[in-house]
Design a protein around this motif. Sequence first.
Motif, PDB file in Angstrom:
ATOM      1  N   LEU A 159       9.188   3.053 -25.078  1.00  0.00           N
ATOM      2  CA  LEU A 159       9.487   3.621 -26.390  1.00  0.00           C
ATOM      3  C   LEU A 159       8.511   3.146 -27.450  1.00  0.00           C
ATOM      4  CD1 LEU A 159      13.344   3.105 -26.240  1.00  0.00           C
ATOM      5  CD2 LEU A 159      12.149   5.287 -26.180  1.00  0.00           C
ATOM      6  N   PRO A 217      12.612  -9.731 -28.951  1.00  0.00           N
ATOM      7  CA  PRO A 217      13.341  -9.260 -27.771  1.00  0.00           C
ATOM      8  C   PRO A 217      13.580  -7.748 -27.784  1.00  0.00           C
ATOM      9  CG  PRO A 217      14.300 -11.303 -28.583  1.00  0.00           C
ATOM     10  CD  PRO A 217      13.260 -10.900 -29.595  1.00  0.00           C
ATOM     11  N   ALA A 218      13.824  -7.201 -28.967  1.00  0.00           N
ATOM     12  CA  ALA A 218      14.034  -5.745 -29.060  1.00  0.00           C
ATOM     13  C   ALA A 218      12.722  -4.997 -28.821  1.00  0.00           C
ATOM     14  CB  ALA A 218      14.596  -5.389 -30.429  1.00  0.00           C
ATOM     15  N   LEU A 266      16.144  -6.902 -34.508  1.00  0.00           N
ATOM     16  CA  LEU A 266      16.329  -7.952 -33.503  1.00  0.00           C
ATOM     17  C   LEU A 266      14.991  -8.476 -32.987  1.00  0.00           C
ATOM     18  CD1 LEU A 266      19.403  -6.466 -31.612  1.00  0.00           C
ATOM     19  CD2 LEU A 266      19.350  -8.061 -33.530  1.00  0.00           C
ATOM     20  N   LEU A 290      20.415   1.575 -26.055  1.00  0.00           N
ATOM     21  CA  LEU A 290      19.484   0.449 -26.158  1.00  0.00           C
ATOM     22  C   LEU A 290      19.770  -0.299 -27.460  1.00  0.00           C
ATOM     23  CD1 LEU A 290      16.174   2.093 -24.916  1.00  0.00           C
ATOM     24  CD2 LEU A 290      17.663   0.521 -23.689  1.00  0.00           C
ATOM     25  N   ARG A 291      20.416  -1.415 -27.326  1.00  0.00           N
ATOM     26  CA  ARG A 291      20.908  -2.146 -28.490  1.00  0.00           C
ATOM     27  C   ARG A 291      19.783  -2.555 -29.433  1.00  0.00           C
ATOM     28  NH1 ARG A 291      22.463  -7.638 -29.893  1.00  0.00           N
ATOM     29  NH2 ARG A 291      21.089  -8.336 -28.230  1.00  0.00           N
ATOM     30  N   GLY A 292      18.711  -3.067 -28.855  1.00  0.00           N
ATOM     31  CA  GLY A 292      17.611  -3.537 -29.697  1.00  0.00           C
ATOM     32  C   GLY A 292      16.909  -2.402 -30.413  1.00  0.00           C
ATOM     33  N   TYR A 293      16.760  -1.279 -29.740  1.00  0.00           N
ATOM     34  CA  TYR A 293      16.062  -0.150 -30.349  1.00  0.00           C
ATOM     35  C   TYR A 293      16.905   0.499 -31.433  1.00  0.00           C
ATOM     36  CZ  TYR A 293      12.949   3.849 -30.656  1.00  0.00           C
ATOM     37  OH  TYR A 293      12.071   4.789 -31.115  1.00  0.00           O
ATOM     38  N   PHE A 343      12.010  -3.675 -36.161  1.00  0.00           N
ATOM     39  CA  PHE A 343      13.103  -4.091 -35.289  1.00  0.00           C
ATOM     40  C   PHE A 343      13.882  -5.255 -35.905  1.00  0.00           C
ATOM     41  CE2 PHE A 343      10.262  -1.843 -32.518  1.00  0.00           C
ATOM     42  CZ  PHE A 343      11.110  -1.178 -31.638  1.00  0.00           C
ATOM     43  N   GLU A 374      12.270  -4.850 -25.192  1.00  0.00           N
ATOM     44  CA  GLU A 374      13.161  -3.813 -24.652  1.00  0.00           C
ATOM     45  C   GLU A 374      12.529  -2.433 -24.836  1.00  0.00           C
ATOM     46  OE1 GLU A 374      16.514  -2.319 -26.955  1.00  0.00           O
ATOM     47  OE2 GLU A 374      17.841  -3.104 -25.416  1.00  0.00           O
ATOM     48  N   ALA A 375      11.937  -2.216 -26.010  1.00  0.00           N
ATOM     49  CA  ALA A 375      11.300  -0.923 -26.281  1.00  0.00           C
ATOM     50  C   ALA A 375      10.075  -0.717 -25.391  1.00  0.00           C
ATOM     51  CB  ALA A 375      10.908  -0.836 -27.754  1.00  0.00           C
TER      52      ALA A 375
END
Lengths: 454, 361
Positions: free
Chosen positions: B89, B79-80, B76, A373-376, B74, B83-84
């Motif tokens: 997460l 957006p990150a 990023l 997971l790139r962002g995490y 984060f 994603e989490a």
Amino acid sequence: MLSRNAYFRLAAMLTLAAISARSESKPDTASAIAARTDTTAAAEEQKASVADVQGVQTDLENYKFQVQRDRDLKTAQSTRSLLVTGVVQGRGGWTEARAAGAYHKHTAGEVATALVGFSGNLYRDYRDARNLTYALRFVAAPSGGSAPVNLLDATVGYSLLRSLALEDQRLDVSFGQQQLPFGLEAQTTDEFKPVITNAQFVGALGLGPRQIGLIVRGDFLPRVDYGYNYRAPIIQYVLGVVNGNGQNATDDNDAKDVIGRLVLTIPSDYNSWLRQFAVGATYYRGWANLSALKPGATPAAAATPAVVSLGDKIRTGVDVYYNHHPFGLNYEWVLGEDQFNPATATVSNYTTGVRKSNGQVLTLFYNFGEQFLRGYRAQGRYDDWWPKSLQPFLRIDRWDPDIRAENNELDVYTAGVNFFFAETSKLQFNYNRRVDNAKGAKLDDAQGQIQFGF
Amino acid sequence: MKNRIIKIATLALATAALGGAYAENPKVIRFGYPGTGTGGRPYVGGSFVAYARAAGLLEQEFKNDGIKVDWTFFKLAGPAINEAFANKLLDISLLGDQAAIAGKAGGLNTKIILATGVRGVTYVVVPSDSPIQSLQDLKGKRVALFRGTAIQLAANRILEANGLSEKDIRSVNMDGLAAQAALASKDIDALFTIGSGALQQQDQGIGRIIYSGKQDDRVTGYASGLVVDGDFEKNNPQIVQRIVNVLVKAAQWSTDDKNREALLQSWAKSGTSYSAFKRDLEGQDLQAILSPVIDDYFRATWKKAVFDVKRFKFIRNDVNVDEWIEPKYARNALHSLNLENNWVRYAADGKPLQVTAVQEP
């Protein structure tokens, strides 16, 4: 690091501050000091003195000296931008089969691969990111018994289209010795490959070695989900022309091999269950030299092989890719068609045959952890944190060297697990069951590998 | 026998039904924050949530319960964080308007439970010696903006208000740290940025501000909110309430003018200077911009953001803001802490409402 202009500005500011501090440091009368309010006194205490400014100046000069000296004496430099990378694989294994030529040998330890690479920009396009890039990689495979170090990749690449934004379509061209863009298995780098060894068809059909030529890669209709900055082009394509004679070798005929690949990705947002579901097809059309035996100059002399014609070398592949974290599925089917001359063929009497072979591989995996997971992964941290991940997988690999022959398939069933414990490092364990249907033999083996990179 | 089976089944159903209410507390609360401090350090400024983190308020609140608060910063940004959330997460996070909206439009099960900021200021910075003087000069230039975040929405609003669009510039997607480095090396001609970073770049001599949202009444400032994962909120309503209580107290402290200096000093440990924070907030009412109250203006700001994000084609689906915002936690916190009248409430048009009695948020 501050730019040169910023240093000048900072120096100017410090000078002005010093002048200001000097002008305000006139001795005050006792009565004036007494008249100040607490607030004013506190504000005065916060002002920089001449000594403060000189201290900062000294620190700055020391810093500049140190930077310059380290650059002169302790910094690796190159003419152009340079990124140095490397991958090392240390491997140990056990096999049920007893090794030939050794006394009851079932185990082995080796450095399977040691790779070092250099890459960067030959020209950086600040305006449109249409960069001219290079890559140079060398590999040593000590266990293979080949030459100590071989050239692996040597390419120069160029982005033909502007590639600043996620919505921009891509069109890149690369020339030189490089990986053949065939299917999934052959192209997957060691970083993402769950299994230690390649599927059987990669080696058997010659898809592993690098080829020398020109490859064009591009995509159409990129779909962007701004919620995740996720980019998935609906159409990706590859076109290429290569020598077809493998790596570190000159071309052995005038016929150039061509390759084309098309990948369709189902348009979806990141949060959709269809994310990263793609179907691809690859076609490789090549020609190989066909030999036949030429009689010796004298009746007693041995016959020598001579090239008598060009034979077809065709590879057709279809693949399905569904990598939807935390699970993934890859399937690939490849058909090989090779014209050949029998070993006994002579220049005056030979009949060219065609051998069709087929390979299939299915890989299933599941990720526990956030390695992919790139962002995490990109977190603000004080320490050298990296998400530890566990990736169990299963692979079924079938290779049929001649589809006209019955019951001659070689099957390899692999179960394994990968443990990602640092940014560029992983531990891998594979247990293989190899079934030789022609011989009716079953053989087990196990491999462990530590892979680290930099 | 039949009755026994019915009894067992009834007991099982009752147990299952009550399961949610008596669910065990989580062992850890996973708290997200968009962005990092200078150099990627896990320390941020600019919000009362940042202050709560710096002061360890949530850690203190849950210490006796053995619940750990795990903060993730984060790089990023939004957006990150989406994603989490998508990969389960994260439980709760501060999040800017565009990222939160895009995530929700894409199917994320989230709720907005607290206001964390409105009227956010966006700046446009150019290299200090750049000939660019105005937004009109950005035509055809390489301009960094962090896509998928509140900056992208703010940038599009600003460009539009000045007769431009993103198509008129060469927009480059860069996160905050990368954009700052690119500005210093002049790899970009300009950057859109939010908050105090622009003033820091000016102080460092690498940037010059050519546009400040403070002086532009035509453009709605960006907003942020406290976003919680829907399942976490459903399973842990009491934990969520305690989190909100703590953060409302942090907001009270942060927006009290007598704490302004201490607040800025706390934020400055993020690597952005005290001076930059101070000047960023000059002329701004902390009570207004950092209010945790979910009032009509907060709702209207998010509705406008949804409208604009869709208009700019950053999302395809719609988002119902009224259903998305869950005000009960903020309301309970304000009531239990007796802070119902601590912050001025604003009407949808941004004008303050007269406080005549206790108002429901």
